[in-house]
Design a protein around this motif. Structure first.
Motif, PDB file in Angstrom:
ATOM      1  N   VAL A 150       0.856  -1.187   0.000  1.00 27.15           N
ATOM      2  CA  VAL A 150       0.000   0.000   0.000  1.00 27.15           C
ATOM      3  C   VAL A 150       0.891   1.236   0.000  1.00 27.15           C
ATOM      4  N   GLN A 151       0.543   2.208  -0.826  1.00 34.18           N
ATOM      5  CA  GLN A 151       1.257   3.482  -0.853  1.00 34.18           C
ATOM      6  C   GLN A 151       0.313   4.585  -0.399  1.00 34.18           C
ATOM      7  N   LEU A 152       0.822   5.482   0.429  1.00 35.31           N
ATOM      8  CA  LEU A 152       0.035   6.583   0.973  1.00 35.31           C
ATOM      9  C   LEU A 152       0.773   7.895   0.715  1.00 35.31           C
ATOM     10  N   VAL A 153       0.084   8.868   0.161  1.00 38.51           N
ATOM     11  CA  VAL A 153       0.697  10.165  -0.123  1.00 38.51           C
ATOM     12  C   VAL A 153      -0.211  11.261   0.419  1.00 38.51           C
ATOM     13  N   ALA A 209      -3.869  10.222  -0.533  1.00 37.44           N
ATOM     14  CA  ALA A 209      -4.131   9.393  -1.712  1.00 37.44           C
ATOM     15  C   ALA A 209      -3.525   8.025  -1.479  1.00 37.44           C
ATOM     16  N   ALA A 210      -4.377   7.015  -1.546  1.00 34.98           N
ATOM     17  CA  ALA A 210      -3.944   5.662  -1.229  1.00 34.98           C
ATOM     18  C   ALA A 210      -4.015   4.768  -2.454  1.00 34.98           C
ATOM     19  N   SER A 211      -3.111   3.822  -2.529  1.00 33.09           N
ATOM     20  CA  SER A 211      -3.135   2.857  -3.623  1.00 33.09           C
ATOM     21  C   SER A 211      -2.574   1.540  -3.120  1.00 33.09           C
ATOM     22  N   GLY A 212      -2.927   0.474  -3.835  1.00 35.70           N
ATOM     23  CA  GLY A 212      -2.444  -0.838  -3.435  1.00 35.70           C
ATOM     24  C   GLY A 212      -3.577  -1.842  -3.406  1.00 35.70           C
ATOM     25  N   GLY A 213      -3.270  -3.056  -3.793  1.00 38.62           N
ATOM     26  CA  GLY A 213      -4.318  -4.049  -3.945  1.00 38.62           C
ATOM     27  C   GLY A 213      -4.996  -4.444  -2.657  1.00 38.62           C
ATOM     28  N   THR A 214      -4.321  -4.308  -1.514  1.00 37.79           N
ATOM     29  CA  THR A 214      -4.909  -4.755  -0.247  1.00 37.79           C
ATOM     30  C   THR A 214      -5.479  -3.601   0.554  1.00 37.79           C
ATOM     31  N   LEU A 215      -5.658  -2.483  -0.091  1.00 40.01           N
ATOM     32  CA  LEU A 215      -6.063  -1.253   0.590  1.00 40.01           C
ATOM     33  C   LEU A 215      -7.301  -1.427   1.453  1.00 40.01           C
ATOM     34  N   ARG A 216      -8.321  -2.089   0.925  1.00 41.94           N
ATOM     35  CA  ARG A 216      -9.598  -2.191   1.618  1.00 41.94           C
ATOM     36  C   ARG A 216      -9.517  -3.049   2.891  1.00 41.94           C
ATOM     37  N   LEU A 217      -8.408  -3.739   3.096  1.00 47.04           N
ATOM     38  CA  LEU A 217      -8.248  -4.546   4.301  1.00 47.04           C
ATOM     39  C   LEU A 217      -7.986  -3.706   5.538  1.00 47.04           C
ATOM     40  N   TYR A 218      -7.591  -2.457   5.334  1.00 49.08           N
ATOM     41  CA  TYR A 218      -7.083  -1.648   6.434  1.00 49.08           C
ATOM     42  C   TYR A 218      -8.017  -0.517   6.818  1.00 49.08           C
ATOM     43  N   ALA A 219      -8.119  -0.280   8.128  1.00 47.40           N
ATOM     44  CA  ALA A 219      -8.683   0.969   8.602  1.00 47.40           C
ATOM     45  C   ALA A 219      -7.647   2.050   8.334  1.00 47.40           C
TER      46      ALA A 219
END
Length: 120
Positions: free
Chosen positions: A2-5, A23-33
């Motif tokens: 996950v990348q966060l900017v 701005a968030a990106s990454g395939g597992t993004l929805r797993l995280y609060a």
């Protein structure tokens, strides 16, 4: 991964408002609060608030409750921190975090931070 900017930090006068973006990106993004954490000079990192991508369960630190609001734009994978009635003590580097453990203040992913300075 996950990348966060983060963006949006700047100098603002006390009583003013500011909106930060993460701005968030990454395939597992929805797993995280998603959380916002801040760190003032010479101080430990401080929890600000946390939400889920459904925005159905949001919590805030007492120091910002009623002044700060976290929202998400799921289509844009962006988390916002709306800050109103800013005070000089809100001055800090604000970080976006995914997978924050509030007890340890460790997160799975961190952004690079954005500086907010509130002048009196």
């Amino acid at each position: 991964q996950v990348q966060l900017v983060e963006s949006g930090g700047r100098l603002v006068q006390a009583g003013g408002s500011l909106r930060l973006s993460c701005a968030a990106s990454g395939g597992t993004l929805r797993l995280y609060a998603m959380a916002w954490v801040r760190q003032a000079p010479g101080k430990e990192r401080e929890f600000v608030g946390i939400t889920t991508w459904r925005s159905s369960n949001t919590a805030y630190a007492d120091s910002v409750k009623g002044r700060f609001t976290i929202t998400t734009d799921n289509a844009e994978n962006t988390v916002y921190l709306q800050m109103n009635s800013l005070k000089p003590e809100d001055t800090a580097v604000y970080y976006c975090a995914a997978g924050l453990n509030r007890a340890t203040m460790r997160a799975t992913y961190w952004g690079q931070g954005t500086q907010v300075t509130v002048s009196s």
